[in-house]
Enzyme design. Sequence first.
Site, short mmCIF file in Angstrom:
data_model
loop_
_atom_site.label_atom_id
_atom_site.label_comp_id
_atom_site.label_asym_id
_atom_site.label_seq_id
_atom_site.Cartn_x
_atom_site.Cartn_y
_atom_site.Cartn_z
N PRO A 2 0.65 -1.51 0.06
CA PRO A 2 -0.12 -0.03 0.18
C PRO A 2 0.99 1.22 0.29
CG PRO A 2 0.14 -1.14 2.18
CD PRO A 2 0.60 -1.77 1.03
N GLU A 3 0.25 2.49 -0.69
CA GLU A 3 1.31 3.70 -0.86
C GLU A 3 -0.04 4.63 -0.21
OE1 GLU A 3 2.96 3.87 -5.03
OE2 GLU A 3 2.77 1.42 -5.18
#
Length: 267
Positions: A2-3
Site C-alpha cells: 500500500p502506498e
Amino acid sequence: MPELPEVETIARAIKPELVGRTIVSADLRWARTLAIPSSAQFKKQIAGQKVLDVSRRAKYLVIKLETCSFLVHLRMSGDVIIRAGKIKPEKHDRLLLHLSDDNYLAFNDTRKFGRVWLTDRPETILGKLGPEPLEKYFTAQWLFENLQTRKRYLKPLLLDQTFIAGLGNIYTDECLHIAQLHPMAASNNVTQQQAVELHKAIRAVLKEGIRRNGASIDWVYRGGEYQNHFRVYGRDGEPCDVCGTTIQKFTVGQRGTHICPNCQRLR
C-alpha cells in the site's frame, strides 16, 4: 505494498470511529508486530489513552494519543479495521485494541511484515522521511534542484522514502508515464521543464488515487478502484492509451517496472 493513497484512505475511514475513544486494553497476538516498546510496556502504556487524532505521514498511519503516538506501517499485507461489538479474533489478526465503545481496532496482517510503534518521540521514526508530495512546500523548483544533486536512476530515487515520502511502485510507474520520463533516466539530467511535468504528474496521480480510494491489487486492501484506471502498471502486453505502442515490463532496481517504450524513450 500500500502506498500514499491507500494509507490516506484508511486514515480517513477510521478517523471518525477512533477520535474521542479511549483504548481500554491491548491484545498483542504476534509479538514481532510490535517494534517498540516491549510487550509489557506497550500494554501498560496504551491502556487508558484517549485518541486525539488520526493522520498519515508517508506510508505510516499516525494515531495521536494523549501522551504518545501509535504508528502503523502496513508493509505488504497489513490492514487496519474497526470491528463492532464483541468479536472473535480472526486468523491473521496480529493486534487488537479494545476501545471504550466496545468496538475494536484490529491490525490484520497475513504476511506478518507490518509493524507498529508506540512512542512519545515519533520524529525518531518519521524524521528521516522526505517531503509530502501533496504539501505546498513540495514544489517543482524543489524537485528540480534536488534531482540535480543526485546521480541516480529516476525510478529508484522516487521510491526512496528519504527523498519523497509516500510514492511506491504503482504510482511511480504511473506518474513517470504521464511525465514521459524513462525510469532509468539519470536524475541529474532531468531538465527544469521535465521536473515541472514530473511534479504535476506526481500530484495528479496521487490526488486521483485518493479520489478513487486507492488501488485494490496484490494485497488485502479493500474498496479501491484506481486499478481500473492504470495507464501502464500491470498492463504489459497491452497497448498504450496514448500512442498504441505495446507496454513493456522489465526490472529497475529490483522492482517490476512498466513503461510505454515510445512515450518514455531513454535519451
